[in-house]
Design a protein around this motif. Sequence first.
Motif, PDB file in Angstrom:
ATOM      1  N   CYS A  96       0.871  -1.186   0.000  1.00  0.00           N
ATOM      2  CA  CYS A  96       0.000   0.000   0.000  1.00  0.00           C
ATOM      3  C   CYS A  96       0.903   1.229   0.000  1.00  0.00           C
ATOM      4  O   CYS A  96       1.870   1.294   0.764  1.00  0.00           O
ATOM      5  N   THR A 105       0.279   4.088   1.071  1.00  0.00           N
ATOM      6  CA  THR A 105       0.090   4.943   2.257  1.00  0.00           C
ATOM      7  C   THR A 105       0.702   4.307   3.505  1.00  0.00           C
ATOM      8  O   THR A 105       1.545   4.901   4.161  1.00  0.00           O
ATOM      9  N   CYS A 106       0.279   3.057   3.835  1.00  0.00           N
ATOM     10  CA  CYS A 106       0.760   2.447   5.086  1.00  0.00           C
ATOM     11  C   CYS A 106       1.964   1.522   4.858  1.00  0.00           C
ATOM     12  O   CYS A 106       2.562   1.046   5.811  1.00  0.00           O
ATOM     13  N   CYS A 163      -7.664   0.459   0.993  1.00  0.00           N
ATOM     14  CA  CYS A 163      -6.661  -0.436   1.550  1.00  0.00           C
ATOM     15  C   CYS A 163      -7.278  -1.200   2.722  1.00  0.00           C
ATOM     16  O   CYS A 163      -8.001  -0.623   3.536  1.00  0.00           O
ATOM     17  N   CYS A 165      -5.219   0.308   6.223  1.00  0.00           N
ATOM     18  CA  CYS A 165      -5.318   1.706   6.689  1.00  0.00           C
ATOM     19  C   CYS A 165      -6.533   2.421   6.104  1.00  0.00           C
ATOM     20  O   CYS A 165      -6.773   3.586   6.417  1.00  0.00           O
TER      21      CYS A 165
END
Length: 218
Positions: free
Chosen positions: A35, A37-38, A60, A63
């Motif tokens: 992912c 983002t995380c 996701c 997150c």
Amino acid sequence: MIDLLIFFLGASLASFLTAWADRYPQSILYPPSHCMTCRIPLKWWELIPILSFICLFGKCRYCLASIPLASLANEIQGGLIAYAYNQGWLTPSWTLFLFMSLMLSHFDRKSTSFPLCFWLIPHCILTLLQGLQISPYFLVIMLVFAIFPLGMGAGDWAYLASLSLFLPLTDLLLILQLATCLAIIDFLGKKRKGVLPFLPFLHTALLLGWGWQHLPFF
Ligand SMILES: [Zn+2]
């Protein structure tokens, strides 16, 4: 069944090219898909194009960050390009060009530029396959725009140089006009500020133009 397989092959290729553009200049191979983002690595089934987006409701699993709609759109387009090639609606050259167009558009959307090699290598292959046509004129304009900042990016002219390997000047001008109209609508609708990435509009205009000429339901 074969058609479905070809579609998912094209969607997987588009997914790979999108991930490559998202990660560039970092390696596409390491670390494994995660992912953005995380940074948690994805399970194998989360890598299946289109279906994973639907199963995860576009978020996701860890997150809950939204998966960009552009990724889904690219995967669907990749599937359709491969399907059209398999049906004999696209030549190998057009297929290569459309995958290049898809990736350069994603780069441009992300950073309003693209690395030269991602254009130059496919462009050289396409020139060998198609012949020079009127592309040298566009390459000269591209160099002028690369040296003097005149508003439109040199990358847009590089794209048009590749497209001119396939289309006559009149069709190119129509694509350019349609892309400009789409960009103006987007600019007014979103009230954008700063540099406008133009390649996604050229790419969309090209697909609409191709659909207009080739698909019965247009
Ligand atoms: Zn996440």
